[in-house]
Design a protein around this motif. Structure first.
Motif, PDB file in Angstrom:
ATOM      1  N   ALA A  20       0.829  -1.202   0.000  1.00 26.20           N
ATOM      2  CA  ALA A  20       0.000   0.000   0.000  1.00 26.20           C
ATOM      3  C   ALA A  20       0.862   1.250   0.000  1.00 26.20           C
ATOM      4  CB  ALA A  20      -0.914  -0.001   1.225  1.00 26.20           C
ATOM      5  N   ASN A  21       0.533   2.172  -0.879  1.00 31.11           N
ATOM      6  CA  ASN A  21       1.218   3.462  -0.980  1.00 31.11           C
ATOM      7  C   ASN A  21       2.702   3.358  -1.314  1.00 31.11           C
ATOM      8  OD1 ASN A  21      -1.137   5.026  -0.329  1.00 31.11           O
ATOM      9  ND2 ASN A  21      -0.871   4.318   1.759  1.00 31.11           N
ATOM     10  N   SER A  22       3.132   2.237  -1.855  1.00 27.63           N
ATOM     11  CA  SER A  22       4.548   2.108  -2.207  1.00 27.63           C
ATOM     12  C   SER A  22       4.800   2.667  -3.602  1.00 27.63           C
ATOM     13  CB  SER A  22       4.992   0.648  -2.124  1.00 27.63           C
ATOM     14  OG  SER A  22       4.199  -0.164  -2.944  1.00 27.63           O
ATOM     15  N   MET A  23       5.956   3.275  -3.766  1.00 28.43           N
ATOM     16  CA  MET A  23       6.393   3.896  -5.022  1.00 28.43           C
ATOM     17  C   MET A  23       5.306   4.795  -5.591  1.00 28.43           C
ATOM     18  SD  MET A  23       8.369   2.015  -8.114  1.00 28.43           S
ATOM     19  CE  MET A  23       9.225   2.976  -9.349  1.00 28.43           C
ATOM     20  N   ASN A  24       4.695   5.598  -4.737  1.00 25.65           N
ATOM     21  CA  ASN A  24       3.598   6.443  -5.206  1.00 25.65           C
ATOM     22  C   ASN A  24       3.989   7.901  -5.355  1.00 25.65           C
ATOM     23  OD1 ASN A  24       3.592   7.283  -2.565  1.00 25.65           O
ATOM     24  ND2 ASN A  24       1.409   7.088  -2.263  1.00 25.65           N
ATOM     25  N   MET A  43       9.658   3.603  -0.929  1.00 24.64           N
ATOM     26  CA  MET A  43      10.088   4.369  -2.108  1.00 24.64           C
ATOM     27  C   MET A  43       9.012   5.367  -2.534  1.00 24.64           C
ATOM     28  SD  MET A  43      12.073   2.701  -5.311  1.00 24.64           S
ATOM     29  CE  MET A  43      12.780   3.698  -6.612  1.00 24.64           C
ATOM     30  N   GLN A  44       8.675   6.283  -1.642  1.00 29.42           N
ATOM     31  CA  GLN A  44       7.593   7.238  -1.873  1.00 29.42           C
ATOM     32  C   GLN A  44       8.034   8.581  -2.423  1.00 29.42           C
ATOM     33  OE1 GLN A  44       5.481   7.636   1.852  1.00 29.42           O
ATOM     34  NE2 GLN A  44       3.767   6.568   0.956  1.00 29.42           N
ATOM     35  N   GLY A  45       9.296   8.818  -2.643  1.00 31.83           N
ATOM     36  CA  GLY A  45       9.759  10.139  -3.087  1.00 31.83           C
ATOM     37  C   GLY A  45       9.258  10.516  -4.468  1.00 31.83           C
ATOM     38  N   ASN A  46       9.510  11.753  -4.857  1.00 27.23           N
ATOM     39  CA  ASN A  46       9.216  12.195  -6.214  1.00 27.23           C
ATOM     40  C   ASN A  46      10.288  11.619  -7.116  1.00 27.23           C
ATOM     41  OD1 ASN A  46       6.919  13.669  -5.611  1.00 27.23           O
ATOM     42  ND2 ASN A  46       8.122  15.415  -4.970  1.00 27.23           N
ATOM     43  N   LEU A  47       9.983  10.552  -7.777  1.00 28.81           N
ATOM     44  CA  LEU A  47      10.962   9.745  -8.497  1.00 28.81           C
ATOM     45  C   LEU A  47      11.211  10.282  -9.894  1.00 28.81           C
ATOM     46  CD1 LEU A  47       9.342   6.421  -7.380  1.00 28.81           C
ATOM     47  CD2 LEU A  47      11.401   7.451  -6.440  1.00 28.81           C
ATOM     48  N   GLU A  59       8.321   1.623   4.654  1.00 31.76           N
ATOM     49  CA  GLU A  59       8.890   2.968   4.567  1.00 31.76           C
ATOM     50  C   GLU A  59      10.367   2.980   4.173  1.00 31.76           C
ATOM     51  OE1 GLU A  59       7.859   5.172   8.123  1.00 31.76           O
ATOM     52  OE2 GLU A  59       5.890   5.643   7.272  1.00 31.76           O
ATOM     53  N   ALA A  60      10.843   1.941   3.540  1.00 35.65           N
ATOM     54  CA  ALA A  60      12.242   1.907   3.092  1.00 35.65           C
ATOM     55  C   ALA A  60      12.396   2.709   1.801  1.00 35.65           C
ATOM     56  CB  ALA A  60      12.673   0.464   2.859  1.00 35.65           C
ATOM     57  N   GLY A  61      13.519   3.346   1.628  1.00 36.39           N
ATOM     58  CA  GLY A  61      13.832   4.059   0.395  1.00 36.39           C
ATOM     59  C   GLY A  61      13.025   5.310   0.142  1.00 36.39           C
ATOM     60  N   ILE A  73      17.293  -2.632   2.233  1.00 37.86           N
ATOM     61  CA  ILE A  73      16.498  -3.638   2.927  1.00 37.86           C
ATOM     62  C   ILE A  73      16.339  -3.256   4.394  1.00 37.86           C
ATOM     63  CG2 ILE A  73      16.370  -6.070   3.608  1.00 37.86           C
ATOM     64  CD1 ILE A  73      18.086  -6.703   1.139  1.00 37.86           C
ATOM     65  N   GLY A  74      15.101  -3.259   4.873  1.00 33.76           N
ATOM     66  CA  GLY A  74      14.818  -3.010   6.283  1.00 33.76           C
ATOM     67  C   GLY A  74      13.871  -1.850   6.474  1.00 33.76           C
ATOM     68  N   GLN A  75      13.084  -1.928   7.534  1.00 42.47           N
ATOM     69  CA  GLN A  75      12.126  -0.874   7.840  1.00 42.47           C
ATOM     70  C   GLN A  75      12.826   0.466   7.987  1.00 42.47           C
ATOM     71  OE1 GLN A  75       9.627  -1.549  11.237  1.00 42.47           O
ATOM     72  NE2 GLN A  75       9.051   0.588  11.377  1.00 42.47           N
ATOM     73  N   GLY A  76      12.409   1.443   7.208  1.00 43.57           N
ATOM     74  CA  GLY A  76      12.950   2.792   7.296  1.00 43.57           C
ATOM     75  C   GLY A  76      14.350   2.961   6.708  1.00 43.57           C
ATOM     76  N   ALA A  77      14.934   1.908   6.184  1.00 43.00           N
ATOM     77  CA  ALA A  77      16.281   2.030   5.606  1.00 43.00           C
ATOM     78  C   ALA A  77      16.235   2.935   4.373  1.00 43.00           C
ATOM     79  CB  ALA A  77      16.803   0.648   5.221  1.00 43.00           C
ATOM     80  N   GLY A  78      17.260   3.743   4.200  1.00 45.67           N
ATOM     81  CA  GLY A  78      17.310   4.648   3.054  1.00 45.67           C
ATOM     82  C   GLY A  78      16.360   5.816   3.164  1.00 45.67           C
ATOM     83  N   ASP A  79      15.937   6.133   4.366  1.00 49.94           N
ATOM     84  CA  ASP A  79      15.017   7.250   4.606  1.00 49.94           C
ATOM     85  C   ASP A  79      15.776   8.317   5.378  1.00 49.94           C
ATOM     86  OD1 ASP A  79      12.850   8.881   4.914  1.00 49.94           O
ATOM     87  OD2 ASP A  79      11.924   7.696   6.493  1.00 49.94           O
ATOM     88  N   LEU A  80      16.439   9.190   4.667  1.00 55.24           N
ATOM     89  CA  LEU A  80      17.268  10.218   5.324  1.00 55.24           C
ATOM     90  C   LEU A  80      16.456  11.404   5.749  1.00 55.24           C
ATOM     91  CD1 LEU A  80      20.263  10.113   2.875  1.00 55.24           C
ATOM     92  CD2 LEU A  80      20.025   8.973   5.071  1.00 55.24           C
TER      93      LEU A  80
END
Length: 80
Positions: A20-24, A43-47, A59-61, A73-80
């Motif tokens: 849900a709401n991934s890569m959106n 991966m929710q950023g403006n891609l 919420e990764a990436g 890989i991992g919850q919240g990983a890559g979320d700066l």
């Protein structure tokens, strides 16, 4: 799966998205393709021009905007 896959301004193909709401994010100025995303809200950023990323976890990436060739890989990983 709700709201997965985002708003495509360009022809972005070959993405695999589960959650849900991934890569959106919004794809505006460059195609984003060949990404694999598994996890809610991942991966929710403006891609713009994100290519060949693998993102797994809730919420990764979320910080990915135009990065390519990453494995996150991992919850919240890559979320700066």
């Amino acid at each position: 799966m709700s709201d997965a896959g985002g708003t495509y301004g360009l022809d972005s193909d070959y993405n695999t998205v589960v959650g849900a709401n991934s890569m959106n994010g919004t794809f505006v100025t460059a195609i984003s393709q060949y990404n694999t995303v598994v996890g809610g809200a991942a991966m929710q950023g403006n891609l713009n021009g994100s290519l060949r990323n693998t993102v797994v976890g809730y919420e990764a990436g979320k910080a990915i905007i135009s990065a390519s060739y990453n494995t996150i890989i991992g919850q919240g990983a890559g979320d700066l």
